[in-house]
Design a protein around this motif. Structure first.
Motif, PDB file in Angstrom:
ATOM      1  N   ASP A  17      26.313 -28.772 -59.147  1.00  0.00           N
ATOM      2  CA  ASP A  17      26.375 -29.397 -57.825  1.00  0.00           C
ATOM      3  C   ASP A  17      25.570 -30.690 -57.705  1.00  0.00           C
ATOM      4  OD1 ASP A  17      26.196 -26.099 -56.254  1.00  0.00           O
ATOM      5  OD2 ASP A  17      27.863 -27.163 -57.195  1.00  0.00           O
ATOM      6  N   ARG A  18      24.502 -30.828 -58.514  1.00  0.00           N
ATOM      7  CA  ARG A  18      23.635 -31.983 -58.285  1.00  0.00           C
ATOM      8  C   ARG A  18      23.596 -32.975 -59.437  1.00  0.00           C
ATOM      9  NH1 ARG A  18      17.994 -29.392 -56.578  1.00  0.00           N
ATOM     10  NH2 ARG A  18      17.420 -31.607 -56.506  1.00  0.00           N
TER      11      ARG A  18
ATOM     12  N   SER B  51      36.037 -29.379 -52.356  1.00  0.00           N
ATOM     13  CA  SER B  51      37.144 -30.284 -52.695  1.00  0.00           C
ATOM     14  C   SER B  51      36.575 -31.690 -52.777  1.00  0.00           C
ATOM     15  CB  SER B  51      38.269 -30.193 -51.676  1.00  0.00           C
ATOM     16  OG  SER B  51      37.729 -30.209 -50.390  1.00  0.00           O
ATOM     17  N   PRO B  52      36.987 -32.401 -53.831  1.00  0.00           N
ATOM     18  CA  PRO B  52      36.427 -33.739 -54.021  1.00  0.00           C
ATOM     19  C   PRO B  52      36.854 -34.692 -52.907  1.00  0.00           C
ATOM     20  CG  PRO B  52      38.179 -33.303 -55.638  1.00  0.00           C
ATOM     21  CD  PRO B  52      38.000 -32.046 -54.861  1.00  0.00           C
TER      22      PRO B  52
ATOM     23  N   GLY C 178      32.150 -36.165 -58.344  1.00  0.00           N
ATOM     24  CA  GLY C 178      31.586 -35.282 -57.329  1.00  0.00           C
ATOM     25  C   GLY C 178      30.424 -35.907 -56.581  1.00  0.00           C
ATOM     26  N   GLN C 179      30.182 -37.203 -56.787  1.00  0.00           N
ATOM     27  CA  GLN C 179      29.053 -37.907 -56.186  1.00  0.00           C
ATOM     28  C   GLN C 179      27.743 -37.121 -56.339  1.00  0.00           C
ATOM     29  OE1 GLN C 179      30.120 -38.755 -52.134  1.00  0.00           O
ATOM     30  NE2 GLN C 179      31.379 -40.522 -52.705  1.00  0.00           N
TER      31      GLN C 179
ATOM     32  N   GLU D 292      42.900 -32.792 -64.187  1.00  0.00           N
ATOM     33  CA  GLU D 292      42.278 -31.474 -64.034  1.00  0.00           C
ATOM     34  C   GLU D 292      40.862 -31.461 -64.606  1.00  0.00           C
ATOM     35  OE1 GLU D 292      46.335 -28.726 -64.292  1.00  0.00           O
ATOM     36  OE2 GLU D 292      45.335 -29.400 -66.129  1.00  0.00           O
ATOM     37  N   ASN D 293      40.664 -32.182 -65.701  1.00  0.00           N
ATOM     38  CA  ASN D 293      39.329 -32.281 -66.281  1.00  0.00           C
ATOM     39  C   ASN D 293      38.383 -32.975 -65.305  1.00  0.00           C
ATOM     40  OD1 ASN D 293      38.462 -31.539 -69.178  1.00  0.00           O
ATOM     41  ND2 ASN D 293      40.588 -32.163 -69.475  1.00  0.00           N
ATOM     42  N   ILE D 294      38.898 -34.003 -64.635  1.00  0.00           N
ATOM     43  CA  ILE D 294      38.041 -34.801 -63.749  1.00  0.00           C
ATOM     44  C   ILE D 294      37.546 -33.986 -62.554  1.00  0.00           C
ATOM     45  CG2 ILE D 294      38.022 -36.791 -62.168  1.00  0.00           C
ATOM     46  CD1 ILE D 294      39.860 -38.223 -64.210  1.00  0.00           C
TER      47      ILE D 294
END
Ligand SMILES: Nc1ncnc2c1ncn2[C@@H]1O[C@H](COP(=O)(O)OP(=O)(O)OP(=O)(O)O)[C@@H](O)[C@H]1O
Ligand SMILES: Nc1ncnc2c1ncn2[C@@H]1O[C@H](COP(=O)(O)OP(=O)(O)OP(=O)(O)O)[C@@H](O)[C@H]1O
Ligand SMILES: [Mg+2]
Ligand SMILES: [Mg+2]
Lengths: 226, 226
Positions: free
Chosen positions: B83-84, B114-115, B156-157, B102-104
């Motif tokens: 997550d981080r 969700s991105p 995912g920032q 899908e990898n991304i």
């Protein structure tokens, strides 16, 4: 030493067609050090794999010496690759269960020949791996793995060496030493080296630089070192 | 954002001891873009892996924010990484059976989030993969695979991005675009980026360059862009 005649490699068809090579003709001269540059995805690895018989063409021909490699049986192709060609893969392709040393001499082991041990020592020294020989790939840094792949390609003194970005993961000092070693190999042993690189200072070690884009040659220069 | 205190990572013992990290202390400041350079085998990847909790230290501590990651349970460490933290591996580590797309998004999928789709589109555009999204890694060039790995880390920032030689297999134009994108991410989103590179022109995009040798920091400079 190697050439392609109107080589095409096409993946997919219709809308999703990718022309990785698009009617490319190139002549790689014996005893020369040729660098191949071009944008990511322009066909450099595809060209190298097709020239070395690791992949087949959709149309056109690829020659090693006078041998049309598209006409060889699988067995003869395997022998040619093992005995006459050295290949440094972009992803190294090392055997995880073998040590660095075992990986380096594997082509000779498979061929039943014994490597020239004084040459091998020079190669290992040139790539700076003397104290990592007993380690397996997972115990080596990225650049050390790359150097094992380079040593493996050079160790058997093959006629032609195809090196796909051999210094991409190396600092400039280590990379420079390897490139100088390759330059000398071309001069002293008359080997032919074809090197893909994204680094202009690496390409400067070659005699000639060929530029690819979209599966064709778009430009070519002779370098000052030729 | 992250730091180590007197971190050591030692492999083997006695004659075969390798001190990959040798009492290294580094402070990575939030919102900064730090480049890490040094010879092949100097400990750069080891430092990155220990900072991101992918490997444990022999002695000393590693912190993400105020969290001593050596004290986390496996479960909490996995959550923190997912997550981080974004990580671009030196060997990409893509899933061969999944497409580029899908990898991304895999980290978000695993996290059940969700991105941000507009951000994701910017990332995919910045790495130039718009027309390769449906392909699997074996159908991509080396540089395209590297770009999938970069996009996966940025998508995912995450608070902190660790990038281990993210442009090593890219031509200077493509690599430059990605580095500029990363520079902007640091400025606009306040992300922290730590990038290992062998390329001085890549390091020039960072605010600060730290030099490693033999598992310790030997030099440090602020760059003109800081
Ligand atoms: N499992 C292991 N056992 C023994 N030595 C190891 C192991 N893993 C790494 N090393 C050694 O630790 C040292 C540091 O490795 P590291 O991968 O951090 O180097 P690096 O700076 O990233 O190098 P490169 O630029 O080549 O990627 C290297 O000499 C490597 O051989
Ligand atoms: N199996 C495949 N199916 C579809 N397209 C493919 C396949 N293999 C390769 N390609 C495509 O062929 C093109 C050329 O690939 P190649 O690996 O030769 O590029 P490259 O010049 O080596 O790039 P890089 O510098 O990134 O390594 C790329 O666009 C790639 O996506
Ligand atoms: Mg390639
Ligand atoms: Mg490394």
């Amino acid at each position: 030493a190697a050439r392609t005649v109107d080589a095409s490699k096409i993946y997919g068809s219709g809308d999703t067609e990718v022309r990785a090579l698009d009617g490319l003709s190139i002549d790689l001269i014996s005893g020369e050090f040729t660098a191949i540059m071009g944008p990511s995805g322009s066909g450099k690895s595809t060209l190298m794999h097709c020239l070395a018989g690791l992949d087949d063409l959709t149309s056109g021909q690829a020659f090693i010496g006078d041998t049309d490699i598209g006409q060889l049986s699988d067995r003869d192709l395997t022998l040619l690759r093992r005995d006459r060609i050295g290949f440094v893969f972009q992803a190294y392709n090392l055997i995880p269960t073998l040590s660095a040393e075992e990986n380096i001499v594997l082509p000779q082991q498979l061929g039943g020949t014994s490597p020239d041990s004084s040459w091998l020592r020079q190669v290992i020294e040139a790539v700076g791996l003397e104290d990592r020989l007993k380690h397996r790939p997972s115990e080596l840094s990225g650049g050390q793995q790359q150097r094992v792949a380079v040593a493996r390609a050079l160790g058997g003194q093959p006629e032609i060496i195809f090196a796909d970005e051999p210094t991409g993961n190396l600092d400039s000092k280590t990379g420079g030493e390897i490139l100088e070693f390759m330059q000398n190999a071309v001069r002293d042993l008359g080997q032919t080296i074809v090197m893909v690189t994204h680094d202009p200072s690496a390409a400067a070690h070659a005699d000639r630089v060929v530029f690819l884009a979209d599966g064709v040659i778009v430009h070519e220069i002779k370098t000052p070192s030729s």
